[in-house]
Design a protein around this motif. Structure first.
Motif, PDB file in Angstrom:
ATOM      1  N   SER A  43       0.830  -1.209   0.000  1.00 46.05           N
ATOM      2  CA  SER A  43       0.000   0.000   0.000  1.00 46.05           C
ATOM      3  C   SER A  43       0.867   1.262   0.000  1.00 46.05           C
ATOM      4  CB  SER A  43      -0.909  -0.048   1.232  1.00 46.05           C
ATOM      5  OG  SER A  43      -1.649   1.126   1.370  1.00 46.05           O
ATOM      6  N   ALA A  54       2.234   2.175  -3.358  1.00 46.59           N
ATOM      7  CA  ALA A  54       1.278   2.384  -4.454  1.00 46.59           C
ATOM      8  C   ALA A  54       1.416   3.780  -5.057  1.00 46.59           C
ATOM      9  CB  ALA A  54      -0.150   2.165  -3.945  1.00 46.59           C
ATOM     10  N   LYS A  55       1.868   4.741  -4.243  1.00 53.35           N
ATOM     11  CA  LYS A  55       1.939   6.121  -4.712  1.00 53.35           C
ATOM     12  C   LYS A  55       2.996   6.324  -5.799  1.00 53.35           C
ATOM     13  CE  LYS A  55       2.816   7.844  -0.653  1.00 53.35           C
ATOM     14  NZ  LYS A  55       3.287   8.657   0.511  1.00 53.35           N
ATOM     15  N   ARG A  60       2.836  11.958 -10.457  1.00 49.31           N
ATOM     16  CA  ARG A  60       3.142  13.256  -9.833  1.00 49.31           C
ATOM     17  C   ARG A  60       4.625  13.524  -9.626  1.00 49.31           C
ATOM     18  NH1 ARG A  60       0.934  11.435  -5.410  1.00 49.31           N
ATOM     19  NH2 ARG A  60       0.781   9.585  -6.689  1.00 49.31           N
ATOM     20  N   PHE A  61       5.463  12.481  -9.604  1.00 51.77           N
ATOM     21  CA  PHE A  61       6.893  12.694  -9.341  1.00 51.77           C
ATOM     22  C   PHE A  61       7.649  11.456  -9.792  1.00 51.77           C
ATOM     23  CE2 PHE A  61       4.661  11.148  -5.602  1.00 51.77           C
ATOM     24  CZ  PHE A  61       5.286   9.924  -5.414  1.00 51.77           C
ATOM     25  N   LEU A 118      -0.728  15.768  -1.450  1.00 56.98           N
ATOM     26  CA  LEU A 118      -0.237  15.333  -2.757  1.00 56.98           C
ATOM     27  C   LEU A 118       0.313  13.916  -2.685  1.00 56.98           C
ATOM     28  CD1 LEU A 118       1.661  18.447  -4.192  1.00 56.98           C
ATOM     29  CD2 LEU A 118      -0.458  17.427  -5.041  1.00 56.98           C
ATOM     30  N   GLY A 119       0.376  13.355  -1.480  1.00 54.42           N
ATOM     31  CA  GLY A 119       0.894  11.998  -1.338  1.00 54.42           C
ATOM     32  C   GLY A 119       2.370  11.895  -1.687  1.00 54.42           C
ATOM     33  N   MET A 136      -6.225   9.952  -7.055  1.00 55.96           N
ATOM     34  CA  MET A 136      -5.973   9.505  -5.674  1.00 55.96           C
ATOM     35  C   MET A 136      -4.478   9.645  -5.436  1.00 55.96           C
ATOM     36  SD  MET A 136      -8.417   7.972  -3.932  1.00 55.96           S
ATOM     37  CE  MET A 136      -7.362   6.928  -3.013  1.00 55.96           C
ATOM     38  N   PRO A 137      -4.036  10.678  -4.739  1.00 60.63           N
ATOM     39  CA  PRO A 137      -2.596  10.933  -4.651  1.00 60.63           C
ATOM     40  C   PRO A 137      -1.785   9.744  -4.133  1.00 60.63           C
ATOM     41  CG  PRO A 137      -3.827  12.781  -3.799  1.00 60.63           C
ATOM     42  CD  PRO A 137      -4.829  11.712  -4.073  1.00 60.63           C
ATOM     43  N   LYS A 138      -2.314   9.019  -3.169  1.00 62.17           N
ATOM     44  CA  LYS A 138      -1.536   7.926  -2.573  1.00 62.17           C
ATOM     45  C   LYS A 138      -1.878   6.586  -3.213  1.00 62.17           C
ATOM     46  CE  LYS A 138      -3.587   9.269   1.026  1.00 62.17           C
ATOM     47  NZ  LYS A 138      -4.221   9.432   2.346  1.00 62.17           N
TER      48      LYS A 138
END
Lengths: 501, 508
Positions: free
Chosen positions: A324, A327-328, A333-334, B58-59, B102-104
């Motif tokens: 979990s 998962a990010k 985003r990065f 932003l996770g 969903m950021p995370k």
């Protein structure tokens, strides 16, 4: 300080007092360590990123503060190596993974911020197994770190970079993180000191999570006192971490200075030793136990009947949380993004391609294990059962601490093994942490300190001390007493036995 | 399937003749907290994209959540207002699924340990037999965080398929949500659509009363998903349900439930079976279309959120919150109707105008209930309607309305003058007394000037004066009118008439 003194050989305590007294400038100290890194790190590979400019600037700021008469904090001007799993604003943070290549965090971890506030000079980021998964640093996407005692051997893991940097005199201090032994096992196999504080004692804000309920940052050093000084800088309540303990930090520095085990009840954990432990490890451990008794400690044997289940429970809880937490990392985003120009992919395809390319084999293995363990229909059997084992282990510790003030065991079953030796055998690799994992499952503090070299291979052996939650000071008291007695016996610090690099 | 817009439907009367509907309603409420659920970012609606974000929402790697205490407090108050039990100990859980907004790639939510559970809300629905109260069971109310918002650019539909690229705004990510889930709603029969609407209406009123959310469906701060299934008779087990999303107005809830009933009935009457699936409501065409079917549904792999500590609200705190709850809206309505002694119909008129609060406050400020209703439902409703604002947003307070009414009842103003005073207050001319003074609007109550004006009018219209003297009392109106004109309306017409008749020695 005379010109002939090798500044990299000083302890952190010595360096800090020399800087505070004006005997040497922090900038000179930093430069000496940067030179050492330049001289040896192509062979050790402890660092993933060296921030020479930032380090010198931080050192000069300490010097300026001293010149202007400011009171310096106890570790001001002391260089430190930061494990690459903690964020440092503007400095690449990779966690040893390809998937974070090039990411520069926009914020400091609380640990990083506290180091900066204390005038500690951060030299750079150290190598590690990818996302702290491993016991050898061979799972770093950027190549393994080599043990300064024998460059063909592993420096332990996941924090092999931090331990090797200290053992190779590239830094007197380092920060590690310990989820199942990643501070203590590298300390054991490199002849250094490493402490996993009580869970919640050191803020996890800015520590890229592997397993949130197990992760804990802590100090790595060459002496128990240095570790205590660093511990007291980084520990303490942080409102940004909900699991951070809102309690006073125990006086670990005072305990390290006290170094007196007279009347202390020391419990030898029956289940952590014996079969499966290398002969030389057992021998040095037994000698250390005898030495502690000589120092006036009351040695008792204690049993922790559920410890044999700890490893299995750990390898369900950790992968579950990790599946979990990781998962990010999806390329949105990065960090790395792979395959967005190949055909006309959907966002899900780009995520999948990024993750397939960005994660190494051990990360992939644990993500899959955890995903499976949390799946509907399996949760109770796997994650649920593992949590029950965790409770049983906590009870084992509670019972053991009725009989003893601290518990001890060998830190790792073997000395440093050869690079590549266990890479294809995950279960053999996992067994390295068999003695360290119980402390993580229970949230209690643990320390590893060197107790000699195994006769059969001449490599360092570590002893683990464990204490009840929030009694971290007991580790430092007992550790410093043992360290002092060993130093008297050997006549010099153990690292002087290591071959010159 | 999503392009199938021509599904067969059964006439509604036939549906209710052959089937018994079961509903389940899930309402998401965005709390009106100043900051997000797990970080300190502001929650202002309409800010420029990605300006209300931080490492946590932003996770970003290494970031951690911290629970917003006001969010927990709001959740408990909602639970209490819905007659729920409040958990002594509960945890957050991670709901794991991959989606770019969903950021995370997991949502921090609650799973098997909701903060509030097992309550109810009574709602009134107009039936053929008069108003009937339906008790809607509340399964649970739990805390979670909102996701970011994705906008699909290019392509024809604005939907993800066919879009050239997508933009994600994370301002909404992490805004506190409370999800309120009903138990299966049975026994509504043909009133199912009305009950669904009445429930959301009542819930919205309750939430507004609590002050926990601005409950604006059009801005998405209150969102409803409607689960609908049919069975042949109330004794059968539940049929397969569908979950209709994107139902964003009270009217749509009623329409969507009704449509889904007619669609499912047609499938079942043809011998088909209902697919358990998510369906999308289309406001424009008034139909639902198939979304994701539950066979492809994800396994969310819930597990307790290890980055947060359990929530254990003390009983003292819960009781403190309970005593600070506003009166239940239904109880309050019944109480006020009884105190005011008005009919169901009159009460309904007040409610429909959204005038309950202002009327109550006006009465509290000293006005008679009838007068308070008269002003707010008459003159002020007209002005509010003209200006397109709510009654409460008019620049006049209930206390000022009560002040005007006090001037009327003491005889300083008549109705016509009072309307002018209200106009003055609305125009920002100050308090009613000040408007009376500055506009010189007080009723002339001194008989002297009135008698002078009467004499003048009689002299001007001697023929009328004679008629009155001759017994044609109804002719008095002309003289009264002239006097009123002469005093620019500031006379009490009744008094003028009495003085006139006295003057002429005539009686009614």
């Amino acid at each position: 300080m005379t010109g002939s003194t090798d500044l990299t050989r000083l302890t952190a305590a010595e360096t800090a007092s020399a800087v505070a007294a004006g005997e040497v400038s922090a900038a000179e100290v930093a430069a000496a360590h940067l030179d050492r890194i330049a001289a040896v790190d192509d062979r050790v590979h402890a660092f993933l990123h060296v921030d020479a400019e930032g380090a010198l600037a931080a050192a000069k700021a300490v010097d300026a503060a001293r010149s202007s008469g400011e009171q310096l904090s106890p570790l001001a001007g002391v260089p430190l190596a930061l494990k690459d799993v903690l964020t440092q604003k503007g400095i690449p943070t990779t966690c040893g993974s390809r998937i974070l290549e090039g990411w520069r965090p926009p914020y400091d971890a609380t640990v990083t911020a506290r180091l900066k506030d204390a005038g500690v000079v951060i030299l750079g980021k150290t190598n590690m197994d990818e996302f702290a998964m491993g016991s050898s640093t061979e799972h770093s996407a950027y190549g393994a770190t080599h043990n300064p005692w024998d460059l063909d051997r592993i420096p332990g893991g996941s924090g092999g970079g931090s331990a090797a940097a200290i053992a190779a005199f590239e830094a007197p201090l380092a920060i590690g993180t310990d989820t199942g032994g990643s501070i203590r096992q590298p300390a054991a196999v490199t002849g250094t000191v490493g402490v996993k504080p009580t869970y919640g004692a050191v803020s996890r804000f800015g520590l890229v999570a592997l397993a949130s309920s197990l992760d804990q940052a802590g100090p790595c050093a060459r002496t128990v006192l240095d570790a205590a000084l660093l511990h007291s800088v980084i520990a303490g309540h942080d409102p940004l971490d909900s699991t951070s303990l809102d309690q006073p930090v125990p006086d670990v520095v005072g305990a390290a200075r006290r170094a007196d085990v007279k009347g202390l009840r020391i419990g030898v954990v029956k289940e952590l030793g014996g079969e499966g432990y290398q002969a030389g490890v057992r021998q040095r451990f037994d000698e250390a136990v005898a030495l502690l008794a000589d120092l006036g400690a009351e040695v008792v044997e204690v049993s922790a009947p559920h410890f044999p289940y700890a490893l299995a429970a750990y390898y369900l809880i950790l992968p579950s949380e990790c599946s979990s937490n990781l998962a990010k990392f999806d390329g949105i985003r990065f960090g790395l993004r792979v395959g967005e120009d190949d055909g006309d992919p959907s966002v899900e395809q780009v995520m999948a391609r990024t993750r397939a390319a960005g994660f190494g084999p051990e990360a992939t293995r644990r993500i899959m294990l955890g995903t499976y363990a949390l799946s509907a229909g399996y949760y109770d059997a796997y994650y649920g059962s593992a949590q029950k084992v965790r409770t049983l282990i906590q009870r084992d510790f509670a019972a053991a601490f009725e009989q003893a003030d601290v518990l001890i065991s060998p830190t790792a079953p073997t000395t440093a093994f050869k690079l590549g030796e266990k890479l294809d055998d995950p279960l053999a690799m996992y067994l390295n942490d068999v003695a360290t994992i119980p402390a993580n499952l229970a949230g209690i503090p643990g320390m590893s300190l060197p107790i000699g070299l195994a006769p059969e291979d001449g490599l360092p052996v570590g002893l683990q001390i464990m204490a009840p939650a929030m009694a971290d000071d007991r580790l430092y008291n007992a550790g410093a007493a043992l360290e002092g007695a060993l130093l008297d016996r050997w006549g010099h610090p153990i690292l002087e036995e290591a071959p010159a690099l | 399937m999503s392009t199938d817009t021509t599904e067969k439907v059964l006439p509604y009367d036939d549906v209710v003749a052959s089937f018994d509907p079961v509903l389940g309603l899930e309402v998401h409420v965005e709390l009106g907290t100043a900051t997000k659920m797990f970080c300190g970012c502001p929650t202002t609606f309409g800010a420029a994209p990605n300006t209300q974000v931080c490492p946590t929402c932003l996770g970003l790697p290494g970031s951690l959540p911290v629970v917003n205490k006001v969010g927990v407090e709001s959740a408990i108050r909602i639970g209490l207002a819905l007659n729920c039990s409040i958990a002594e100990w509960c945890r957050f859980a991670r709901k794991n699924y991959f989606y770019p907004d969903m950021p995370k790639n997991f949502q921090t939510s609650q799973y098997d340990e909701p903060i509030a559970y097992d309550g109810y809300l009574d709602v009134d629905v107009e039936t053929d037999e008069g108003v009937k109260t339906f008790r809607i069971g509340i399964e649970r109310a739990h805390m979670e965080e909102d996701t970011g918002k994705t906008t699909h650019q290019g392509g024809a539909t604005g939907r993800i398929h066919g879009a050239d690229y997508s933009l994600v705004d994370y301002n909404r990510a992490g805004i506190p949500l409370i999800e309120i889930v009903t138990k299966p709603i049975e026994g509504t029969g043909k009133y199912a659509p009305e009950v669904a609407r009445a429930y959301v209406t009542a819930l919205r009123e309750l939430l507004r009363g609590l002050g926990v959310s601005d409950v604006k469906m059009e801005q998405g701060s209150l969102r409803c998903d409607a689960n609908v299934s049919l069975r042949r008779t109330p004794s059968d087990t539940f049929g397969t349900r569908t979950e209709t999303k994107n139902v964003n107005s009270l009217r749509s809830i009623e329409r969507a439930v009704r449509y889904e009933m007619t669609r499912q009935a047609a499938v079942l009457e043809d011998g088909g079976s209902i697919t358990q699936e998510t369906r999308h409501w289309h406001e424009d065409t008034g139909i639902t279309t198939s979304g994701r079917s539950k066979e492809e549904a994800e396994d969310y792999r819930y597990f307790p959120e290890p980055d947060l500590v359990p929530i254990a609200p003390s009983r003292e705190w819960v009781e403190e919150l309970r005593t600070s709850l506003p009166e239940n809206p239904a109880v309050r309505r019944a109480r006020l109707q009884q105190v005011w002694g008005i009919s169901d119909l009159d009460m309904q008129t007040v409610l429909n105008a959204g005038a309950l609060d202002v009327v109550e406050d006006t009465v509290a400020a000293g006005a008679d209930q009838a007068a308070a209703r008269k002003w707010w439902l008459g003159e002020l409703a007209r002005v509010a309607n003209e200006r397109g604002v709510e009654l409460a947003d008019l620049p006049i307070t209930p206390a000022q309305v009560a002040g005007v009414e006090a001037l009327v009842s003491e005889g300083t103003l008549n109705d016509k003058l009072a309307r002018q005073v209200i106009e003055g207050v609305l125009a920002g001319e100050g308090e009613p007394d000040a408007v009376v003074a500055s506009r010189g609007l007080a009723v002339v109550s001194d008989d002297g000037p009135l008698l002078a004006a009467i004499d003048e009018a009689l002299a001007a219209q001697p023929d009328v004066a004679d008629k009155i003297r001759g017994g044609k009392v109804q002719a008095a109106g002309a003289i009264v009118g002239a006097v009123m004109k002469a005093t620019r309306g500031q006379a009490d017409a009744g008094r003028v008439r009495a003085l006139l008749l006295e003057r002429l020695g005539v009686s009614e």
